[in-house]
Design a protein around this motif. Structure first.
Motif, PDB file in Angstrom:
ATOM      1  N   GLY A  67     130.601 -74.339  11.578  1.00 28.83           N
ATOM      2  CA  GLY A  67     129.469 -74.792  12.370  1.00 28.83           C
ATOM      3  C   GLY A  67     129.801 -75.743  13.493  1.00 28.83           C
ATOM      4  O   GLY A  67     130.905 -76.257  13.621  1.00 28.83           O
ATOM      5  N   ASP A  68     128.789 -76.000  14.335  1.00 25.22           N
ATOM      6  CA  ASP A  68     128.869 -76.843  15.531  1.00 25.22           C
ATOM      7  C   ASP A  68     129.834 -76.266  16.564  1.00 25.22           C
ATOM      8  O   ASP A  68     130.919 -76.794  16.811  1.00 25.22           O
ATOM      9  CB  ASP A  68     129.240 -78.287  15.191  1.00 25.22           C
ATOM     10  N   TYR A  69     129.377 -75.201  17.191  1.00 24.56           N
ATOM     11  CA  TYR A  69     130.155 -74.543  18.233  1.00 24.56           C
ATOM     12  C   TYR A  69     129.831 -75.132  19.605  1.00 24.56           C
ATOM     13  O   TYR A  69     130.647 -75.086  20.509  1.00 24.56           O
ATOM     14  CB  TYR A  69     129.890 -73.034  18.202  1.00 24.56           C
ATOM     15  N   VAL A  70     128.624 -75.676  19.773  1.00 23.31           N
ATOM     16  CA  VAL A  70     128.208 -76.236  21.056  1.00 23.31           C
ATOM     17  C   VAL A  70     128.392 -77.752  21.045  1.00 23.31           C
ATOM     18  O   VAL A  70     128.536 -78.373  19.988  1.00 23.31           O
ATOM     19  CB  VAL A  70     126.743 -75.884  21.373  1.00 23.31           C
ATOM     20  N   PRO A  78     127.857 -70.083  25.768  1.00 26.18           N
ATOM     21  CA  PRO A  78     128.027 -69.530  24.414  1.00 26.18           C
ATOM     22  C   PRO A  78     128.736 -68.185  24.369  1.00 26.18           C
ATOM     23  O   PRO A  78     129.538 -67.945  23.458  1.00 26.18           O
ATOM     24  CB  PRO A  78     126.581 -69.425  23.912  1.00 26.18           C
ATOM     25  N   LEU A 102     126.174 -72.128  10.692  1.00 25.39           N
ATOM     26  CA  LEU A 102     125.849 -72.935  11.859  1.00 25.39           C
ATOM     27  C   LEU A 102     125.781 -74.408  11.505  1.00 25.39           C
ATOM     28  O   LEU A 102     125.652 -74.777  10.336  1.00 25.39           O
ATOM     29  CB  LEU A 102     124.514 -72.484  12.467  1.00 25.39           C
ATOM     30  N   ASP A 114     124.224 -76.737  16.915  1.00 28.43           N
ATOM     31  CA  ASP A 114     123.832 -75.383  17.298  1.00 28.43           C
ATOM     32  C   ASP A 114     122.312 -75.251  17.294  1.00 28.43           C
ATOM     33  O   ASP A 114     121.744 -74.492  18.089  1.00 28.43           O
ATOM     34  CB  ASP A 114     124.455 -74.362  16.343  1.00 28.43           C
ATOM     35  N   TRP A 115     121.660 -75.985  16.429  1.00 30.29           N
ATOM     36  CA  TRP A 115     120.198 -76.017  16.373  1.00 30.29           C
ATOM     37  C   TRP A 115     119.618 -77.000  17.380  1.00 30.29           C
ATOM     38  O   TRP A 115     118.683 -76.682  18.113  1.00 30.29           O
ATOM     39  CB  TRP A 115     119.742 -76.389  14.958  1.00 30.29           C
ATOM     40  N   ASP A 171     119.339 -75.896  21.019  1.00 27.57           N
ATOM     41  CA  ASP A 171     118.600 -74.662  21.284  1.00 27.57           C
ATOM     42  C   ASP A 171     117.106 -74.989  21.289  1.00 27.57           C
ATOM     43  O   ASP A 171     116.454 -75.030  20.237  1.00 27.57           O
ATOM     44  CB  ASP A 171     118.931 -73.623  20.219  1.00 27.57           C
ATOM     45  N   THR A 195     119.134 -68.814  16.322  1.00 27.69           N
ATOM     46  CA  THR A 195     119.528 -69.573  17.502  1.00 27.69           C
ATOM     47  C   THR A 195     120.400 -68.691  18.392  1.00 27.69           C
ATOM     48  O   THR A 195     120.840 -67.603  17.997  1.00 27.69           O
ATOM     49  CB  THR A 195     120.327 -70.823  17.125  1.00 27.69           C
ATOM     50  N   SER A 221     123.379 -69.401  19.084  1.00 24.43           N
ATOM     51  CA  SER A 221     124.681 -69.346  18.406  1.00 24.43           C
ATOM     52  C   SER A 221     124.717 -68.240  17.356  1.00 24.43           C
ATOM     53  O   SER A 221     125.739 -67.543  17.215  1.00 24.43           O
ATOM     54  CB  SER A 221     124.987 -70.704  17.758  1.00 24.43           C
TER      55      SER A 221
END
Length: 300
Positions: A91-94, A106, A126, A130-131, A134, A145, A147
Motif C-alpha cells: 500500500g501507499d503508492y501515491v 498513477p 491499498l 491511496d484513499w 482520491d 480508488t 490506485s
C-alpha cells in the motif's frame, strides 16, 4: 577553562555535524540507499516443510525527485532478482508530501510495478494515502480508488477484504488482504472528527474454507491485536520505521501503539507480524537510521 576560541570551535563542530546529518537524512538515505531485510520464520500453524519466500514492497509514495518512475523501475528489477515465490505490495503508492517537484502519474508508477515477477504472482493492498488523495473515492465514501484501477490494469491482483487460496508445490495457503483501516478522512456531515476504516477482518477471514495457513496483508499494523491465532503471519507497512530511527527507537510513529509495531518482526502471544520500513517518504522527505528497504520473509 573554556576560551572564546574553544567555544567557537565547539559550536562550529556542532553546526557542521548538524549540517552533515541533515544532508545525509534528506539527500542520501532516502534517495540513494536501499537495503534488503530478511526474516526467517516458522510461525505456529505454518506446516513444517512448506517453503515460501515472500518479497514485500511497501510505501512507495511515488513523486519527484524522491521516488521517481526510474527509481521505482530499478527497485522492481532488483526485487525480481531476490527470487521470491510471491511478491506482495503493502500500500501507499501515491505521495501526499508537499516538498516535491511533482507527482508521478498513477498510470506511470503502475506501469513500473507491472515489471514485478514471481511464480505465484504479484498481489497488493491499498494504503491510506491511496484513499486520502482520491477525492472522488472520498466523496463516494468507498468504492474503487484510482490506485485500485491502475494496479488491476497493470495485471496486479488487488485485495479489498478478500481472501484467495494459492496452491504451491509444497502445499496451499490463503492470502488475505484488508482494505485500509483509516481510508476515509473526517469532515463529513455524519463523521466530522474521526477517520473511518473500510477494513473487514472477520468478513475476510470468513472466506477461508479449509485449514490451509493464512497470510494477512494489512497496510497499517494497528490491526494486529485483533488478528486471531488462525493467521500464521501478518505483513504490514505504513510506519516507515518512523523514518527517523536511532538505537531501535523512533520518536514519531504513525500508530496508536507508538513503537510497539513501528518496525521489524514482532511476536505477541505466539502470533507473528512483520512490519516493513518501506521505500518512500511521508510528511517530509527525511530518513535517518531507517533506509528504504525491501522486506523478504522466508517461511518454513
Amino acid at each position: 577553562m573554556l576560551t572564546r576560541r574553544g567555544m567557537l570551535k565547539t559550536f562550529g563542530g556542532l553546526f557542521a555535524a548538524g549540517f552533515a546529518s541533515s544532508t545525509y537524512a534528506v539527500g542520501i538515505e532516502p534517495l540513494l540507499r536501499l537495503r534488503t531485510t530478511t526474516y526467517q520464520i516458522s510461525p505456529p500453524g505454518w506446516p513444517e516443510g512448506q517453503k515460501l519466500r515472500i518479497v514485500a514492497l511497501a510505501d512507495i509514495h511515488a513523486c519527484e525527485p524522491w521516488m521517481n518512475a526510474r527509481r521505482i523501475g530499478d527497485i522492481c528489477r532488483y526485487a525480481n532478482d531476490l527470487g521470491g515465490d510471491i511478491v506482495v505490495l503493502l500500500g501507499d503508492y501515491v505521495s501526499s508530501m508537499r516538498a516535491v517537484w511533482s507527482q508521478v502519474p498513477p498510470d506511470i508508477w503502475a506501469a513500473e510495478l507491472s515489471a514485478l515477477r514471481a511464480p505465484l504472482g504479484v498481489h497488493a493492498v491499498l494504503g491510506n494515502h491511496d484513499w486520502w488523495d482520491d477525492l472522488d473515492a472520498q466523496a463516494a465514501d468507498g468504492g474503487d480508488t484510482l490506485s485500485h484501477r491502475v494496479l488491476q490494469a497493470a495485471g496486479i491482483a488487488v485485495y479489498s477484504n478478500r481472501a484467495a487460496r494459492i496452491q504451491t508445490a509444497t502445499g496451499a495457503f490463503w492470502l488475505a488482504g484488508l482494505e485500509d483501516q483509516i481510508a476515509l478522512r473526517p469532515g463529513r456531515s455524519w463523521n466530522r472528527f474521526a477517520y473511518v476504516g473500510l477494513d473487514d477482518l472477520p468478513g475476510t477471514l470468513a472466506q477461508v474454507t479449509d485449514d490451509a495457513p493464512i497470510l494477512l496483508l494489512a497496510h497499517e499494523p494497528d490491526i494486529f491485536p485483533q488478528v486471531p491465532a488462525r493467521v500464521s503471519l501478518t505483513l504490514s507497512g505504513h510506519t516507515h520505521g518512523g523514518q527517523v530511527r536511532l538505537f531501535g527507537y523512533s520518536p514519531m510513529v504513525p500508530s496508536a501503539y507508538g513503537n510497539r509495531f513501528a518496525y521489524g518482526h514482532v511476536i505477541e502471544d505466539g502470533r507473528h507480524l512483520c512490519v516493513s520500513g518501506g521505500l518512500g517518504c511521508s510528511i517530509a522527505p527525511v530518513r535517518f537510521g531507517s533506509p528504504p528497504e525491501i522486506m523478504v520473509v522466508e517461511l518454513g
